[in-house]
Scaffold this active site. Structure first.
Site, PDB file in Angstrom:
ATOM      1  N   GLU A 160      -0.623 -11.203   5.435  1.00 50.39           N
ATOM      2  CA  GLU A 160       0.353 -10.136   5.690  1.00 50.39           C
ATOM      3  C   GLU A 160      -0.087  -9.262   6.897  1.00 50.39           C
ATOM      4  O   GLU A 160      -1.199  -9.489   7.732  1.00 50.39           O
ATOM      5  CB  GLU A 160       0.138  -9.192   4.301  1.00 50.39           C
ATOM      6  CG  GLU A 160      -1.446  -8.426   4.185  1.00 50.39           C
ATOM      7  CD  GLU A 160      -1.387  -7.684   2.773  1.00 50.39           C
ATOM      8  OE1 GLU A 160      -0.497  -7.774   2.026  1.00 50.39           O
ATOM      9  OE2 GLU A 160      -2.311  -7.140   2.780  1.00 50.39           O
ATOM     10  N   CYS A 190     -13.485  -1.829   2.619  1.00 47.94           N
ATOM     11  CA  CYS A 190     -12.102  -1.725   3.517  1.00 47.94           C
ATOM     12  C   CYS A 190     -11.624   0.061   3.349  1.00 47.94           C
ATOM     13  O   CYS A 190     -11.299   0.422   2.251  1.00 47.94           O
ATOM     14  CB  CYS A 190     -11.038  -2.497   2.745  1.00 47.94           C
ATOM     15  SG  CYS A 190      -9.401  -2.171   3.541  1.00 47.94           S
TER      16      CYS A 190
END
Lengths: 148, 148
Positions: A62, A116
């Site tokens: 993505e 992240c």
């Protein structure tokens, strides 16, 4: 938000809910779980998440508008960012520019895990259209690497 | 910003400048070094730094307006945040609220190292005044722990 989030071993943290690993179903993501370790506040508008991929797992292929930065803490594994496939080892850092296709894979017979950091306000990721897929697959290395 | 910052072992990263450890001089910080692993961009206004404290090193006892979050990756060690002294092990997470006194110490015969995410635009830390020091030292545990 607790002032201390204690590590419990095995890449779990005390009091942190872990989303279930998705069962193997050959979807657009596979065998990946998420824990949110720091949730964005008004005066620090970022989230810290830990993603864990079981062996042979992969994140969604993505891209999105927001920039982000990933710190590997469990591996090895590999990722693709744009046209570049990289080997990943613990403490490697991957910077992902805006609107750049990327995917992480636990393709080294081990878990792959990474921290992240992202902005709290962010756009939703988008997956490639059929036309974009054709363009992406023009690179045979990426075509071979990617899991859709 | 490179798309990949490769870990080289020994808590160093390829192409990243490490500020020198300050020599032992009993200043307000001691035996601590810094590497900036991700530098804030217009569309992701945060910096990621790695701080490493040599055995017996400590960070400055200070506070600031900005909230931040620390992930320990090398240890053990200890920290104080407000009135709370915590043991630290790798992958523990410490959240530091605004205007809260804190200090990290490598006081377990080992290096203490941590990742620290902060907003690019942030206020400068401040150190306690003599009056504030008296208040802080009213807690004997904190008084004993802190290094000024």
């Amino acid at each position: 938000m607790k002032s201390r989030v204690q590590y419990q071993g095995d890449f779990r943290w005390a009091g942190i809910y872990r989303l279930a690993y998705k069962p193997e179903d050959r979807s657009h993501f596979d065998r990946i779980s998420r824990q949110t370790l720091f949730a964005g506040l008004a005066d620090f508008d970022c989230d810290l998440r830990y993603f864990d991929l079981k062996p042979d797992g992969y994140s969604t292929f993505e891209r999105h508008q927001y920039v982000h930065c990933v710190v590997i803490i469990r591996g090895p594994g590999q990722c693709v960012v744009g046209q570049t496939i990289s080997d990943l080892e613990p403490f490697d850092i991957i910077n992902i520019p805006a609107m750049t296709w990327r995917q992480f894979r636990a393709n080294r017979d081990d878990h792959l895990g990474f921290l992240c950091w992202v902005k709290y306000d962010r756009d939703r990721p988008s997956r490639p259209t059929e036309t974009q897929l054709q363009e992406i697959r023009a690179n045979p290395y990426v075509a071979q690497f990617m899991r859709i």
